[in-house]
Design a protein around this motif. Sequence first.
Motif, PDB file in Angstrom:
ATOM      1  N   UNK A   1      97.883  34.529  80.385  1.00 15.98           N
ATOM      2  CA  UNK A   1      97.004  33.549  79.731  1.00 15.98           C
ATOM      3  C   UNK A   1      97.072  32.218  80.478  1.00 15.98           C
ATOM      4  N   UNK A   2      98.288  31.842  80.904  1.00 15.01           N
ATOM      5  CA  UNK A   2      98.488  30.573  81.602  1.00 15.01           C
ATOM      6  C   UNK A   2      97.719  30.576  82.922  1.00 15.01           C
ATOM      7  N   UNK A   3      97.826  31.664  83.639  1.00 15.51           N
ATOM      8  CA  UNK A   3      97.140  31.770  84.927  1.00 15.51           C
ATOM      9  C   UNK A   3      95.623  31.754  84.748  1.00 15.51           C
ATOM     10  N   UNK A   4      95.124  32.533  83.788  1.00 12.28           N
ATOM     11  CA  UNK A   4      93.684  32.547  83.493  1.00 12.28           C
ATOM     12  C   UNK A   4      93.183  31.150  83.156  1.00 12.28           C
ATOM     13  N   UNK A   5      93.964  30.440  82.347  1.00 15.88           N
ATOM     14  CA  UNK A   5      93.541  29.122  81.887  1.00 15.88           C
ATOM     15  C   UNK A   5      93.522  28.118  83.033  1.00 15.88           C
ATOM     16  N   UNK A   6      94.492  28.250  83.938  1.00 18.04           N
ATOM     17  CA  UNK A   6      94.547  27.375  85.101  1.00 18.04           C
ATOM     18  C   UNK A   6      93.321  27.606  85.991  1.00 18.04           C
ATOM     19  N   UNK A   7      92.984  28.856  86.170  1.00 18.94           N
ATOM     20  CA  UNK A   7      91.813  29.256  86.947  1.00 18.94           C
ATOM     21  C   UNK A   7      90.549  28.658  86.322  1.00 18.94           C
ATOM     22  N   UNK A   8      90.416  28.855  85.009  1.00 22.08           N
ATOM     23  CA  UNK A   8      89.282  28.344  84.245  1.00 22.08           C
ATOM     24  C   UNK A   8      89.183  26.822  84.381  1.00 22.08           C
ATOM     25  N   UNK A   9      90.331  26.144  84.222  1.00 21.46           N
ATOM     26  CA  UNK A   9      90.333  24.678  84.233  1.00 21.46           C
ATOM     27  C   UNK A   9      89.913  24.127  85.592  1.00 21.46           C
TER      28      UNK A   9
ATOM     29  N   UNK B   1      91.534  12.275  87.434  1.00 14.43           N
ATOM     30  CA  UNK B   1      92.968  12.441  87.715  1.00 14.43           C
ATOM     31  C   UNK B   1      93.639  13.293  86.645  1.00 14.43           C
ATOM     32  N   UNK B   2      93.095  13.227  85.425  1.00 16.56           N
ATOM     33  CA  UNK B   2      93.758  13.912  84.302  1.00 16.56           C
ATOM     34  C   UNK B   2      92.985  15.107  83.763  1.00 16.56           C
ATOM     35  N   UNK B   3      91.733  15.253  84.192  1.00 16.75           N
ATOM     36  CA  UNK B   3      90.875  16.236  83.513  1.00 16.75           C
ATOM     37  C   UNK B   3      91.317  17.678  83.754  1.00 16.75           C
ATOM     38  N   UNK B   4      91.849  17.983  84.950  1.00 16.57           N
ATOM     39  CA  UNK B   4      92.298  19.373  85.189  1.00 16.57           C
ATOM     40  C   UNK B   4      93.352  19.757  84.159  1.00 16.57           C
ATOM     41  N   UNK B   5      94.334  18.878  83.992  1.00 19.79           N
ATOM     42  CA  UNK B   5      95.422  19.174  83.053  1.00 19.79           C
ATOM     43  C   UNK B   5      94.907  19.241  81.618  1.00 19.79           C
ATOM     44  N   UNK B   6      93.996  18.317  81.264  1.00 19.77           N
ATOM     45  CA  UNK B   6      93.457  18.318  79.901  1.00 19.77           C
ATOM     46  C   UNK B   6      92.694  19.605  79.621  1.00 19.77           C
ATOM     47  N   UNK B   7      91.823  19.994  80.562  1.00 20.32           N
ATOM     48  CA  UNK B   7      91.042  21.224  80.371  1.00 20.32           C
ATOM     49  C   UNK B   7      91.963  22.439  80.281  1.00 20.32           C
ATOM     50  N   UNK B   8      92.985  22.444  81.130  1.00 16.60           N
ATOM     51  CA  UNK B   8      93.948  23.549  81.096  1.00 16.60           C
ATOM     52  C   UNK B   8      94.625  23.637  79.725  1.00 16.60           C
ATOM     53  N   UNK B   9      95.097  22.495  79.242  1.00 18.78           N
ATOM     54  CA  UNK B   9      95.816  22.484  77.956  1.00 18.78           C
ATOM     55  C   UNK B   9      94.916  22.988  76.834  1.00 18.78           C
ATOM     56  N   UNK B  10      93.656  22.501  76.804  1.00 16.86           N
ATOM     57  CA  UNK B  10      92.731  22.912  75.740  1.00 16.86           C
ATOM     58  C   UNK B  10      92.488  24.428  75.808  1.00 16.86           C
ATOM     59  N   UNK B  11      92.131  24.927  76.998  1.00 21.00           N
ATOM     60  CA  UNK B  11      91.831  26.354  77.136  1.00 21.00           C
ATOM     61  C   UNK B  11      93.044  27.218  76.790  1.00 21.00           C
TER      62      UNK B  11
ATOM     63  N   UNK C   1      95.767  26.491  74.928  1.00 24.03           N
ATOM     64  CA  UNK C   1      96.133  26.433  73.502  1.00 24.03           C
ATOM     65  C   UNK C   1      95.155  27.236  72.658  1.00 24.03           C
ATOM     66  N   UNK C   2      93.838  27.112  72.967  1.00 19.57           N
ATOM     67  CA  UNK C   2      92.841  27.840  72.176  1.00 19.57           C
ATOM     68  C   UNK C   2      93.069  29.345  72.294  1.00 19.57           C
ATOM     69  N   UNK C   3      93.197  29.829  73.514  1.00 18.54           N
ATOM     70  CA  UNK C   3      93.375  31.281  73.704  1.00 18.54           C
ATOM     71  C   UNK C   3      94.696  31.735  73.100  1.00 18.54           C
ATOM     72  N   UNK C   4      95.734  30.986  73.354  1.00 14.33           N
ATOM     73  CA  UNK C   4      97.062  31.356  72.845  1.00 14.33           C
ATOM     74  C   UNK C   4      97.065  31.421  71.317  1.00 14.33           C
ATOM     75  N   UNK C   5      96.486  30.407  70.667  1.00  9.04           N
ATOM     76  CA  UNK C   5      96.482  30.396  69.194  1.00  9.04           C
ATOM     77  C   UNK C   5      95.578  31.470  68.609  1.00  9.04           C
ATOM     78  N   UNK C   6      94.443  31.730  69.262  1.00 12.47           N
ATOM     79  CA  UNK C   6      93.552  32.783  68.782  1.00 12.47           C
ATOM     80  C   UNK C   6      94.259  34.138  68.812  1.00 12.47           C
ATOM     81  N   UNK C   7      94.946  34.405  69.917  1.00 13.28           N
ATOM     82  CA  UNK C   7      95.610  35.704  70.049  1.00 13.28           C
ATOM     83  C   UNK C   7      96.809  35.806  69.109  1.00 13.28           C
ATOM     84  N   UNK C   8      97.428  34.685  68.814  1.00 11.31           N
ATOM     85  CA  UNK C   8      98.595  34.732  67.927  1.00 11.31           C
ATOM     86  C   UNK C   8      98.223  34.883  66.456  1.00 11.31           C
ATOM     87  N   UNK C   9      96.946  34.604  66.163  1.00  8.51           N
ATOM     88  CA  UNK C   9      96.501  34.834  64.789  1.00  8.51           C
ATOM     89  C   UNK C   9      96.337  36.318  64.523  1.00  8.51           C
ATOM     90  N   UNK C  10      96.045  37.059  65.561  1.00  8.24           N
ATOM     91  CA  UNK C  10      95.776  38.500  65.395  1.00  8.24           C
ATOM     92  C   UNK C  10      97.022  39.239  64.876  1.00  8.24           C
TER      93      UNK C  10
END
Lengths: 151, 66
Positions: A94-102, A130-140, A142-151
């Motif tokens: 998930x971390x790698x996918x999110x980094x790619x996405x960001x 300067x900060x947007x890559x990290x912000x986008x990564x964190x958002x993506x 957390x969203x994916x991680x929390x969605x999957x953890x609800x399952x």
Amino acid sequence: MKTRFLFPHSYRRIGWLLFVPFLVFGLAVLNHDFQVDFLEISFGKNPAPGTFESIFSVNTINLSDEIATLGMILSLLFIAFSKEKIEDERVAQIRLDSLHFAVYLNYAVLAIQVIFVHGTAFLDVMVYNMFSVLLLFIIRYRVVFNLENKA
Amino acid sequence: MKNTLKIQRAIKNSTQADLAEAIGVSRQTINSMELAKYIPSTALAIKIARYFGKTVEEIFELEPGD
């Protein structure tokens, strides 16, 4: 599973605690020219304004913007790259996918800004960038991680 | 890839949490595998097979198109 280059789990909380004040501080510095007086350091007298030398040499600087930037970078890194309670290979995926996405989304947004934003306003774009890559990564992430953890 | 994780768990009468703890992953990872949303690494597949006392291929099976 061996995870490299990650901070301990508790650093996420430290990251958020640092991020909020540094974000407020940073926005104040950026948008309202807010400066903390005791952060001013001097290497000697500034050349008289309007002279040729004054264009190239500044001897007095205020460290407010430097502190704000470093604080933002550090806190975002803590939030983005701290371990989960249970680290396993799916989390790494998930971390790698999110980094790619960001990275993709960040450069797509930047490309649009390159086309539509000109002049000194582009300086603001670069500051946010300067900060947007990290912000986008964190958002993506957390969203994916929390969605999957609800399952 | 298909797998029979849920069936194997039922036979062994163990919960997702039991299996997760035994092989050192989170319960969500077991859940994702059972829903065929996540394909485990070779190392994890072997650990799962060992937990059930089976071979990897008794639990995991390729689907057409894989």
